[in-house]
Design a protein around this motif. Structure first.
Motif, PDB file in Angstrom:
ATOM      1  N   UNK A 139       0.549  -1.188  -0.036  1.00 37.65           N
ATOM      2  CA  UNK A 139       0.154  -0.256   0.142  1.00 37.65           C
ATOM      3  C   UNK A 139       0.939   1.594   0.150  1.00 37.65           C
ATOM      4  N   UNK A 140       0.189   2.415  -0.234  1.00 37.88           N
ATOM      5  CA  UNK A 140       0.899   3.394  -0.359  1.00 37.88           C
ATOM      6  C   UNK A 140       0.577   4.654   1.032  1.00 37.88           C
ATOM      7  N   UNK A 141      -0.496   3.673   1.848  1.00 36.75           N
ATOM      8  CA  UNK A 141      -1.146   4.142   3.292  1.00 36.75           C
ATOM      9  C   UNK A 141      -0.246   3.812   4.493  1.00 36.75           C
ATOM     10  N   UNK A 142       0.979   3.521   4.302  1.00 34.78           N
ATOM     11  CA  UNK A 142       1.817   3.269   5.996  1.00 34.78           C
ATOM     12  C   UNK A 142       2.035   4.652   6.421  1.00 34.78           C
ATOM     13  N   UNK A 211      -0.774 -12.006  -0.315  1.00 37.33           N
ATOM     14  CA  UNK A 211      -0.414 -10.701  -0.935  1.00 37.33           C
ATOM     15  C   UNK A 211      -2.120  -9.866  -0.657  1.00 37.33           C
ATOM     16  N   UNK A 212      -1.471  -9.250   0.526  1.00 36.06           N
ATOM     17  CA  UNK A 212      -2.585  -7.863   1.039  1.00 36.06           C
ATOM     18  C   UNK A 212      -3.059  -6.627  -0.123  1.00 36.06           C
ATOM     19  N   UNK A 213      -3.580  -6.382  -0.996  1.00 37.85           N
ATOM     20  CA  UNK A 213      -2.953  -4.925  -1.778  1.00 37.85           C
ATOM     21  C   UNK A 213      -4.450  -3.701  -1.190  1.00 37.85           C
ATOM     22  N   UNK A 214      -3.557  -3.155  -0.419  1.00 40.90           N
ATOM     23  CA  UNK A 214      -4.321  -2.343   0.816  1.00 40.90           C
ATOM     24  C   UNK A 214      -4.412  -0.986   0.229  1.00 40.90           C
ATOM     25  N   UNK A 230       1.343 -12.294  -8.328  1.00 44.79           N
ATOM     26  CA  UNK A 230       3.089 -12.899  -7.443  1.00 44.79           C
ATOM     27  C   UNK A 230       2.613 -13.571  -6.002  1.00 44.79           C
ATOM     28  N   UNK A 231       1.626 -13.798  -5.896  1.00 40.93           N
ATOM     29  CA  UNK A 231       0.852 -15.003  -4.759  1.00 40.93           C
ATOM     30  C   UNK A 231       0.566 -15.597  -4.680  1.00 40.93           C
ATOM     31  N   UNK A 232       0.910 -16.839  -4.292  1.00 40.76           N
ATOM     32  CA  UNK A 232      -1.305 -17.586  -4.712  1.00 40.76           C
ATOM     33  C   UNK A 232      -2.539 -17.520  -3.395  1.00 40.76           C
ATOM     34  N   UNK A 233      -2.105 -16.719  -2.186  1.00 34.83           N
ATOM     35  CA  UNK A 233      -3.089 -16.228  -2.358  1.00 34.83           C
ATOM     36  C   UNK A 233      -3.387 -14.915  -2.216  1.00 34.83           C
ATOM     37  N   UNK A 234      -4.126 -14.178  -2.798  1.00 35.93           N
ATOM     38  CA  UNK A 234      -4.454 -12.283  -3.038  1.00 35.93           C
ATOM     39  C   UNK A 234      -5.955 -11.826  -2.373  1.00 35.93           C
ATOM     40  N   UNK A 235      -5.594 -10.966  -1.909  1.00 38.19           N
ATOM     41  CA  UNK A 235      -6.570 -10.500  -1.308  1.00 38.19           C
ATOM     42  C   UNK A 235      -7.067  -8.704  -1.669  1.00 38.19           C
ATOM     43  N   UNK A 236      -8.039  -8.452  -1.516  1.00 33.97           N
ATOM     44  CA  UNK A 236      -8.219  -6.943  -1.656  1.00 33.97           C
ATOM     45  C   UNK A 236      -8.491  -6.253   0.007  1.00 33.97           C
ATOM     46  N   UNK A 237      -8.652  -5.180   0.559  1.00 33.52           N
ATOM     47  CA  UNK A 237      -8.496  -4.660   1.766  1.00 33.52           C
ATOM     48  C   UNK A 237      -8.785  -3.247   1.138  1.00 33.52           C
ATOM     49  N   UNK A 238      -9.996  -3.198   2.069  1.00 34.92           N
ATOM     50  CA  UNK A 238      -9.992  -1.336   2.015  1.00 34.92           C
ATOM     51  C   UNK A 238      -9.819  -0.162   1.161  1.00 34.92           C
ATOM     52  N   UNK A 239     -10.888  -0.969  -0.216  1.00 33.35           N
ATOM     53  CA  UNK A 239     -11.011  -1.143  -1.287  1.00 33.35           C
ATOM     54  C   UNK A 239     -12.381  -0.583  -1.595  1.00 33.35           C
TER      55      UNK A 239
END
Length: 244
Positions: A139-142, A211-214, A230-239
């Motif tokens: 994310x760009x939100x750290x 991989x969690x894409x925030x 890039x990862x076997x499991x990918x999650x979209x969070x806070x979209x």
């Protein structure tokens, strides 16, 4: 930028760059004035329309932003940042349905995702169920940002024996919140200078399991990295829209 504008008053690039810089400083009216001046000199400059749209959006003038992004795309078809910002702006228009948002997002993905021959091969992560699970947050939100507060529990309450956490920071902006996250996780990567494919390869090299894409389409986030798988499991969070 000011010096360049003095030397070449009708040059568009320094004026748009100046507008972009001042927008990040919160001088939104000034930024819009600069963009409109640039467009008076060069009406088909996609960057000027894009920056104008971003400033309008920051001022909560969403319809003006949508119009400006549309003009940016008319001047430069396939302009990914303008199209992505447009998807974000559409979330704020009450007459736009969820189905329209979803459909627009799918069109964006099909247009901009990498071709299959450039995607990464299937991952070969270690199948040992007793090893720590490797989780990567992108994310760009750290930093001091609304999304940042939703992340607190992810880092404060994780089980450090069963998970390894790596953060991929896609922003030049850093503050005390950035520092807090960086010391709370197992590894920290500054990836703002990486293109999408390079970042995807870095995630794969770290053998990330999830991989969690925030924040997905917002700000400087990197939704198209996920298209490389890039990862076997990918999650979209806070979209606010869809994970398509």
């Amino acid at each position: 930028c000011r010096r360049a504008m003095l030397l070449a008053p009708t040059a568009v690039a320094p004026r748009v760059l100046h507008a972009s810089i001042e927008r990040t400083r919160g001088r939104l009216s000034f930024a819009t004035t600069q963009c409109r001046q640039a467009l008076a000199y060069q009406p088909d400059d996609a960057g000027a329309h894009m920056t104008l749209g971003a400033a309008c959006q920051d001022m909560r003038k969403v319809r003006g932003a949508v119009s400006a992004y549309g003009r940016a795309l008319a001047c430069q078809p396939g302009y990914a940042d303008a199209e992505r910002n447009l998807l974000y702006a559409l979330l704020h228009l009450p007459e736009v349905t969820e189905e329209e948002v979803f459909r627009s997002t799918v069109v964006f993905a099909r247009r901009h995702q990498p071709p299959e021959d450039r995607r990464l091969p299937a991952p070969t992560n270690d199948p040992d169920a007793n090893r720590p699970l490797r989780i990567g947050y992108v994310t760009s939100d750290f930093r001091e940002h609304p999304n940042r507060w939703f992340m607190n529990a992810l880092f404060e309450h994780r089980n450090m024996r069963t998970t390894t956490v790596i953060c991929y920071s896609a922003s030049h902006l850093k503050d005390r919140e950035t520092e807090w996250v960086a010391v709370s996780v197992d590894a920290w990567r500054d990836v703002v200078e990486m293109d999408d494919e390079t970042l995807a390869k870095a995630i794969r090299a770290d053998a990330i399991d999830i991989a969690v894409f925030i924040g997905w389409r917002f700000d400087g986030n990197r939704p198209l990295v996920a298209a490389y798988r890039p990862a076997p499991v990918q999650i979209s969070f806070l979209d606010g829209g869809t994970s398509a």
